[in-house]
Design a protein around this motif. Sequence first.
Motif, PDB file in Angstrom:
ATOM      1  N   ALA A  99     -68.943  32.017 -19.432  1.00  0.00           N
ATOM      2  CA  ALA A  99     -68.484  33.373 -19.162  1.00  0.00           C
ATOM      3  C   ALA A  99     -69.355  34.394 -19.895  1.00  0.00           C
ATOM      4  CB  ALA A  99     -67.023  33.526 -19.591  1.00  0.00           C
ATOM      5  N   LYS A 100     -69.313  35.651 -19.420  1.00  0.00           N
ATOM      6  CA  LYS A 100     -70.092  36.700 -20.063  1.00  0.00           C
ATOM      7  C   LYS A 100     -69.572  36.981 -21.469  1.00  0.00           C
ATOM      8  CE  LYS A 100     -71.212  38.942 -15.668  1.00  0.00           C
ATOM      9  NZ  LYS A 100     -71.089  40.185 -14.865  1.00  0.00           N
ATOM     10  N   ALA A 101     -68.252  36.976 -21.616  1.00  0.00           N
ATOM     11  CA  ALA A 101     -67.645  37.208 -22.925  1.00  0.00           C
ATOM     12  C   ALA A 101     -66.545  36.176 -23.122  1.00  0.00           C
ATOM     13  CB  ALA A 101     -67.077  38.624 -23.010  1.00  0.00           C
ATOM     14  N   ALA A 102     -66.563  35.488 -24.247  1.00  0.00           N
ATOM     15  CA  ALA A 102     -65.574  34.433 -24.476  1.00  0.00           C
ATOM     16  C   ALA A 102     -65.448  34.171 -25.965  1.00  0.00           C
ATOM     17  CB  ALA A 102     -65.983  33.155 -23.748  1.00  0.00           C
ATOM     18  N   ILE A 103     -64.279  33.649 -26.322  1.00  0.00           N
ATOM     19  CA  ILE A 103     -64.036  33.229 -27.695  1.00  0.00           C
ATOM     20  C   ILE A 103     -63.087  32.045 -27.662  1.00  0.00           C
ATOM     21  CG2 ILE A 103     -62.099  34.846 -28.004  1.00  0.00           C
ATOM     22  CD1 ILE A 103     -63.029  35.117 -30.957  1.00  0.00           C
ATOM     23  N   HIS A 104     -63.345  31.075 -28.520  1.00  0.00           N
ATOM     24  CA  HIS A 104     -62.500  29.883 -28.615  1.00  0.00           C
ATOM     25  C   HIS A 104     -62.320  29.579 -30.092  1.00  0.00           C
ATOM     26  CE1 HIS A 104     -60.732  26.055 -27.312  1.00  0.00           C
ATOM     27  NE2 HIS A 104     -61.349  25.524 -28.349  1.00  0.00           N
ATOM     28  N   LEU A 105     -61.063  29.514 -30.542  1.00  0.00           N
ATOM     29  CA  LEU A 105     -60.743  29.317 -31.951  1.00  0.00           C
ATOM     30  C   LEU A 105     -59.948  28.035 -32.116  1.00  0.00           C
ATOM     31  CD1 LEU A 105     -59.510  32.963 -32.661  1.00  0.00           C
ATOM     32  CD2 LEU A 105     -61.827  32.063 -33.008  1.00  0.00           C
ATOM     33  N   GLU A 106     -60.047  27.436 -33.297  1.00  0.00           N
ATOM     34  CA  GLU A 106     -59.265  26.251 -33.617  1.00  0.00           C
ATOM     35  C   GLU A 106     -58.341  26.546 -34.788  1.00  0.00           C
ATOM     36  OE1 GLU A 106     -61.142  22.551 -33.929  1.00  0.00           O
ATOM     37  OE2 GLU A 106     -61.993  22.619 -31.908  1.00  0.00           O
ATOM     38  N   GLY A 107     -57.144  25.942 -34.710  1.00  0.00           N
ATOM     39  CA  GLY A 107     -56.141  26.187 -35.739  1.00  0.00           C
ATOM     40  C   GLY A 107     -56.451  25.472 -37.037  1.00  0.00           C
ATOM     41  N   SER A 108     -56.020  26.071 -38.114  1.00  0.00           N
ATOM     42  CA  SER A 108     -56.242  25.511 -39.449  1.00  0.00           C
ATOM     43  C   SER A 108     -54.944  25.610 -40.239  1.00  0.00           C
ATOM     44  CB  SER A 108     -57.360  26.262 -40.175  1.00  0.00           C
ATOM     45  OG  SER A 108     -57.484  25.809 -41.504  1.00  0.00           O
ATOM     46  N   ASP A 109     -54.683  24.591 -41.059  1.00  0.00           N
ATOM     47  CA  ASP A 109     -53.463  24.603 -41.864  1.00  0.00           C
ATOM     48  C   ASP A 109     -53.721  25.024 -43.302  1.00  0.00           C
ATOM     49  OD1 ASP A 109     -54.901  22.464 -42.717  1.00  0.00           O
ATOM     50  OD2 ASP A 109     -53.349  20.955 -42.338  1.00  0.00           O
ATOM     51  N   ASP A 110     -54.960  25.499 -43.615  1.00  0.00           N
ATOM     52  CA  ASP A 110     -55.225  25.955 -44.978  1.00  0.00           C
ATOM     53  C   ASP A 110     -54.711  27.386 -45.138  1.00  0.00           C
ATOM     54  OD1 ASP A 110     -57.043  27.006 -43.239  1.00  0.00           O
ATOM     55  OD2 ASP A 110     -58.752  26.874 -44.606  1.00  0.00           O
ATOM     56  N   GLY A 111     -54.249  27.702 -46.315  1.00  0.00           N
ATOM     57  CA  GLY A 111     -53.677  29.028 -46.577  1.00  0.00           C
ATOM     58  C   GLY A 111     -52.193  29.029 -46.268  1.00  0.00           C
ATOM     59  N   ASP A 112     -51.510  30.120 -46.690  1.00  0.00           N
ATOM     60  CA  ASP A 112     -50.065  30.164 -46.499  1.00  0.00           C
ATOM     61  C   ASP A 112     -49.691  30.589 -45.078  1.00  0.00           C
ATOM     62  OD1 ASP A 112     -49.721  33.291 -48.384  1.00  0.00           O
ATOM     63  OD2 ASP A 112     -50.705  32.832 -46.473  1.00  0.00           O
ATOM     64  N   GLY A 113     -50.640  31.149 -44.286  1.00  0.00           N
ATOM     65  CA  GLY A 113     -50.353  31.482 -42.901  1.00  0.00           C
ATOM     66  C   GLY A 113     -49.558  32.745 -42.716  1.00  0.00           C
ATOM     67  N   GLY A 114     -49.005  33.332 -43.760  1.00  0.00           N
ATOM     68  CA  GLY A 114     -48.274  34.585 -43.615  1.00  0.00           C
ATOM     69  C   GLY A 114     -47.034  34.436 -42.754  1.00  0.00           C
ATOM     70  N   GLY A 115     -46.100  33.561 -43.136  1.00  0.00           N
ATOM     71  CA  GLY A 115     -44.856  33.424 -42.393  1.00  0.00           C
ATOM     72  C   GLY A 115     -45.020  32.537 -41.168  1.00  0.00           C
ATOM     73  N   LEU A 116     -44.897  33.145 -39.969  1.00  0.00           N
ATOM     74  CA  LEU A 116     -44.960  32.388 -38.729  1.00  0.00           C
ATOM     75  C   LEU A 116     -46.338  32.432 -38.093  1.00  0.00           C
ATOM     76  CD1 LEU A 116     -41.554  33.416 -37.079  1.00  0.00           C
ATOM     77  CD2 LEU A 116     -42.070  31.327 -38.340  1.00  0.00           C
ATOM     78  N   GLN A 117     -47.336  32.867 -38.814  1.00  0.00           N
ATOM     79  CA  GLN A 117     -48.666  33.036 -38.218  1.00  0.00           C
ATOM     80  C   GLN A 117     -49.588  31.887 -38.591  1.00  0.00           C
ATOM     81  OE1 GLN A 117     -50.836  36.643 -39.272  1.00  0.00           O
ATOM     82  NE2 GLN A 117     -51.368  36.928 -37.113  1.00  0.00           N
ATOM     83  N   LEU A 118     -50.109  31.221 -37.555  1.00  0.00           N
ATOM     84  CA  LEU A 118     -51.077  30.140 -37.735  1.00  0.00           C
ATOM     85  C   LEU A 118     -52.445  30.737 -38.006  1.00  0.00           C
ATOM     86  CD1 LEU A 118     -52.038  27.151 -37.380  1.00  0.00           C
ATOM     87  CD2 LEU A 118     -52.171  27.649 -34.934  1.00  0.00           C
ATOM     88  N   GLN A 119     -53.207  30.130 -38.903  1.00  0.00           N
ATOM     89  CA  GLN A 119     -54.540  30.619 -39.235  1.00  0.00           C
ATOM     90  C   GLN A 119     -55.563  30.075 -38.228  1.00  0.00           C
ATOM     91  OE1 GLN A 119     -55.243  32.875 -41.909  1.00  0.00           O
ATOM     92  NE2 GLN A 119     -53.033  32.998 -41.575  1.00  0.00           N
ATOM     93  N   TRP A 120     -56.391  30.984 -37.687  1.00  0.00           N
ATOM     94  CA  TRP A 120     -57.410  30.612 -36.701  1.00  0.00           C
ATOM     95  C   TRP A 120     -58.791  30.693 -37.311  1.00  0.00           C
ATOM     96  CZ3 TRP A 120     -55.506  28.155 -32.841  1.00  0.00           C
ATOM     97  CH2 TRP A 120     -54.228  28.474 -32.368  1.00  0.00           C
TER      98      TRP A 120
END
Length: 250
Positions: A99-120
């Motif tokens: 694609a002309k513009a794209a992004i793909h991230l993978e989840g990480s369990d390091d860090g506290d994540g800030g409540g319900l937020q998964l770290q990418w």
Amino acid sequence: MVAYRTADGEEGGALAYRTAGGEEGGVVSFVEKKWSADWMWKVSGALLLLVALCLAALFFTWHFTGRLDVMNQASRTQAQSSSATTDPHGTLIQIGSGAKAAIHLEGSDDGDGGGLQLQWRKDQGQAFDQGGFRLSNNSIVVPQTGLYFVYSQASFRVSCGTGSAPTPLSHRVWRYSDSVGSRASLMSAVRSACQSQAPDAFRDGRGWYTAVYLGAVFQLQRGDRLWTETSPLAQLETDEGKTFFGVFAL
């Protein structure tokens, strides 16, 4: 030599000769025949038949080659479809990378994540970004206004004991747009673990495993921010690309 014409109108002639002893020999006659109209038609018909056979052979070759191309294309399409069914993570990376513009991230369990937020993370596994997309404060920032395919998957592994109550698993993608001035839920899904009959799930020696997948097309504005909310974080599987988040332009 004496020329003459036969009763059929064919031209002929006679040739006299002498023997070696000087005696006058007989007369040898010959007839010069012309091709008849029937013979000409037979030759012409044979040539036309030969041309017709050549054209038929060319048509068969062209038709057979075309059928092979169609069959090969169908085989490639079926193989791609099968790959998409068995490995959606790899297929989405392949589509997004073109694609002309794209992004793909993978989840990480390091860090506290800030409540319900998964770290990418954009620097591990198969993660990448191109065409202006960027990761800022754990959110994807949209580079230009347009149509985009947004997708995400959260994988869970839950330990279920005897008599355990069903465990709810949720995954959601949020959007914040300056034009609206508030956040809005793009898509979400909820699934229960520790059930006797759970669809798309299986158990092994480490517990009950399932994945929650989200994906749809949206009209996004330049500067929009996208992030996820996942629960429970303690049950997430983040290894081997099992949990991911991405966007690509259409």
